[in-house]
Design a protein around this motif. Structure first.
Motif, PDB file in Angstrom:
ATOM      1  N   ALA A 131     -19.073 -33.754 -54.961  1.00 37.53           N
ATOM      2  CA  ALA A 131     -20.464 -33.829 -54.479  1.00 37.53           C
ATOM      3  C   ALA A 131     -21.425 -33.916 -55.670  1.00 37.53           C
ATOM      4  O   ALA A 131     -22.420 -34.652 -55.639  1.00 37.53           O
ATOM      5  N   ARG A 132     -21.106 -33.184 -56.746  1.00 36.48           N
ATOM      6  CA  ARG A 132     -21.985 -33.206 -57.928  1.00 36.48           C
ATOM      7  C   ARG A 132     -22.026 -34.606 -58.541  1.00 36.48           C
ATOM      8  O   ARG A 132     -23.087 -35.134 -58.853  1.00 36.48           O
ATOM      9  N   TYR A 133     -20.857 -35.211 -58.670  1.00 37.36           N
ATOM     10  CA  TYR A 133     -20.822 -36.573 -59.218  1.00 37.36           C
ATOM     11  C   TYR A 133     -21.619 -37.517 -58.332  1.00 37.36           C
ATOM     12  O   TYR A 133     -22.348 -38.379 -58.818  1.00 37.36           O
ATOM     13  N   ALA A 134     -21.470 -37.362 -57.005  1.00 37.99           N
ATOM     14  CA  ALA A 134     -22.185 -38.246 -56.072  1.00 37.99           C
ATOM     15  C   ALA A 134     -23.693 -38.065 -56.251  1.00 37.99           C
ATOM     16  O   ALA A 134     -24.454 -39.026 -56.296  1.00 37.99           O
ATOM     17  N   GLU A 135     -24.114 -36.806 -56.384  1.00 37.33           N
ATOM     18  CA  GLU A 135     -25.544 -36.519 -56.507  1.00 37.33           C
ATOM     19  C   GLU A 135     -26.109 -37.094 -57.807  1.00 37.33           C
ATOM     20  O   GLU A 135     -27.256 -37.524 -57.867  1.00 37.33           O
ATOM     21  N   GLU A 136     -25.254 -37.113 -58.838  1.00 41.32           N
ATOM     22  CA  GLU A 136     -25.708 -37.662 -60.118  1.00 41.32           C
ATOM     23  C   GLU A 136     -25.601 -39.184 -60.146  1.00 41.32           C
ATOM     24  O   GLU A 136     -25.788 -39.807 -61.183  1.00 41.32           O
TER      25      GLU A 136
ATOM     26  N   ALA B 177     -10.406 -21.549 -53.222  1.00 41.73           N
ATOM     27  CA  ALA B 177     -11.306 -21.755 -54.366  1.00 41.73           C
ATOM     28  C   ALA B 177     -11.072 -23.131 -54.982  1.00 41.73           C
ATOM     29  O   ALA B 177     -12.028 -23.854 -55.313  1.00 41.73           O
ATOM     30  N   ALA B 178      -9.811 -23.530 -55.112  1.00 42.17           N
ATOM     31  CA  ALA B 178      -9.514 -24.830 -55.717  1.00 42.17           C
ATOM     32  C   ALA B 178     -10.053 -25.968 -54.849  1.00 42.17           C
ATOM     33  O   ALA B 178     -10.667 -26.911 -55.344  1.00 42.17           O
ATOM     34  N   ARG B 179      -9.846 -25.850 -53.536  1.00 44.97           N
ATOM     35  CA  ARG B 179     -10.366 -26.876 -52.625  1.00 44.97           C
ATOM     36  C   ARG B 179     -11.882 -26.978 -52.720  1.00 44.97           C
ATOM     37  O   ARG B 179     -12.461 -28.060 -52.750  1.00 44.97           O
ATOM     38  N   THR B 180     -12.522 -25.813 -52.752  1.00 42.70           N
ATOM     39  CA  THR B 180     -13.989 -25.805 -52.803  1.00 42.70           C
ATOM     40  C   THR B 180     -14.460 -26.426 -54.120  1.00 42.70           C
ATOM     41  O   THR B 180     -15.426 -27.202 -54.145  1.00 42.70           O
ATOM     42  N   ALA B 181     -13.769 -26.108 -55.224  1.00 44.48           N
ATOM     43  CA  ALA B 181     -14.166 -26.658 -56.522  1.00 44.48           C
ATOM     44  C   ALA B 181     -14.056 -28.189 -56.517  1.00 44.48           C
ATOM     45  O   ALA B 181     -14.944 -28.888 -57.010  1.00 44.48           O
TER      46      ALA B 181
END
Ligand SMILES: Cc1cc2nc3c(=O)[nH]c(=O)nc-3n(C[C@H](O)[C@H](O)[C@H](O)COP(=O)(O)OP(=O)(O)OC[C@H]3O[C@@H](n4cnc5c(N)ncnc54)[C@H](O)[C@@H]3O)c2cc1C
Length: 390
Positions: free
Chosen positions: A287-292, A277-281
């Protein structure tokens, strides 16, 4: 055809897991897939971040080394911050793996406070004469060149008198002495520069504007560590050959737990789930930062790096618990057994907690830039460097 289909077809034709890596790198370089976001003039395809992610996923899916535009720190610094002359001199050889680089930043008196570097560069005609000492320089023994931060003006405050260079390592004025680490590797070194020379054309950015260059270069480094978080030996051939992938997947740990008869142990399973879970988070957050469009946000990079450092420690703890007391021994077996791998990763997890800026420094950045807490006081910040007490 979509980018994903294109790259898949190219990989099907060109990637052979047992083939010669150097030949594959050359082919990937010539095809543009190795550095997909870079311009076509410089080996790339000019792809968007999203398309490049798909390229990276396809390379990872088959186990081929890719995304050098993100993962090859030295090439990335030269591509992003260097002149066309420097790009022409270094990029091809670096990307093809014909030459390697090192980072000449830390000194005995300048680690977390990198702006206190004392190694000096003094201009003489079209060249700079360099004197000083660096330490903890990874890969310096093999490196063909080093990214160097040096003091070029001591009469101004510390951040304002630093210049960033690319210095050839193979010259009489540079002596490299290996340092043996707790893991037994001698991956980093002391580097002594005594009347070493660097051409002015090998300068990255303006004279005395090196701090800004360095901040960008450190950002690239933290992004690599935040995404992958693999230690030195994990990324080299020996560990790859022994099937330790360790990058963003739980398969390796699940396999380990199965081999040691721990898959029906509730505590082990819970620990495995936590690590996964930690790795996935971490991955999704990055990825979220990259997308933004905020992939280069220093606070985001610090969060990614700090989180990956914690993930590496917790992963090695789980690995150790599964293997048991044998993991305390560093037996250097060939090929490495489960105990040796667990022992290595326990020690090597500190790589990401210290290299590229310590966990404490990442916490400082997060507290100041994200939480808006007061900035740490630095009394030497506005004083001419020559007047700072040594
Ligand atoms: C595996 C590895 C590879 C490395 N490779 C390279 C390399 O290739 N090139 C290179 O130049 N360097 C390299 N380094 C060096 C690394 O960047 C430094 O070790 C690191 O920045 C810390 O500096 P320092 O060792 O001088 O410790 P110090 O800065 O002296 O810190 C000592 C302790 O004090 C804490 N501390 C210091 N200042 C603060 C503060 N303001 N707030 C809170 N806590 C603080 C630190 O977190 C640390 O725990 C590498 C290090 C490692 C472990």
């Amino acid at each position: 055809m979509s980018v994903r289909a294109d790259v898949r077809a190219w990989l099907a034709e060109n990637w052979q897991p047992d083939g010669e890596l150097s030949r594959f790198r050359e082919a990937a370089l010539d095809s543009g897939w190795l550095v997909p976001t870079w311009s076509e003039k410089w080996f790339g395809k000019g792809l968007s971040t999203a398309d490049a992610e798909a390229v990276g996923e396809e390379f990872e899916r088959v186990g081929a080394p890719g995304r050098a535009d993100r993962n090859d720190l030295h090439a990335r610094v030269i591509y992003e911050l260097g002149s066309d002359e420097l790009r022409a001199t270094y990029l091809r050889d670096l990307l093809a793996g014909n030459v390697t680089g090192c980072l000449l930043y830390s000194e005995p008196g300048a680690g977390s406070d990198l702006a206190s570097v004392r190694t000096s560069a003094v201009r003489e005609g079209d060249e700079w004469r360099v004197n000083g000492q660096k330490v903890w320089t990874s890969g310096a023994k093999q490196a063909g060149y080093g990214l160097l931060v040096a003091r070029t003006d001591s009469s101004v405050p510390k951040h304002q008198g630093i210049t960033y260079f690319v210095i050839p390592m193979k010259q009489p004025g540079i002596e490299v002495r290996p340092i043996t680490q707790i893991t037994g590797d001698a991956h980093f070194n002391e580097v002594f520069l005594t009347d070493a020379w660097v051409d002015d054309a090998h300068r990255l950015g303006e004279v005395n504007a090196g701090w800004r260059m360095l901040m960008m270069a450190l950002g690239y480094e933290r992004s690599v560590m935040g995404v992958r978080g693999v230690g030195s030996r994990a990324s080299n051939g020996k560990y790859r050959a022994s099937g330790v992938t360790f990058v963003g997947t739980a398969d390796d740990l699940i396999g380990l737990a199965r081999r040691h008869g721990k898959l029906d142990d509730a505590a082990t399973v819970a620990a495995l789930a936590d690590v996964y879970a930690a790795r996935t988070a971490v991955r999704l957050n990055t990825a979220r930062y990259a997308e933004e469009g905020r992939a280069a946000d220093p606070a985001a990079l610090s969060m990614g790096k700090l989180a990956m450092s914690q993930v590496l420690h917790s992963t090695s703890r789980v690995r150790r618990d599964i293997v048991g007391a044998a993991a305390l021994l560093d037996e250097r077996t060939e090929p490495p057994g489960d105990a040796e791998v667990a022992n290595f990763f326990t020690l090597d997890a500190y790589f990401t907690s210290i290299g590229g800026g310590t966990d404490q420094i990442q916490r400082n950045i997060i507290s100041e830039r994200i939480l808006g807490l007061p900035k740490e006081e630095d009394r030497s910040k506005n004083v001419p460097f020559s007047e700072v007490r040594k």
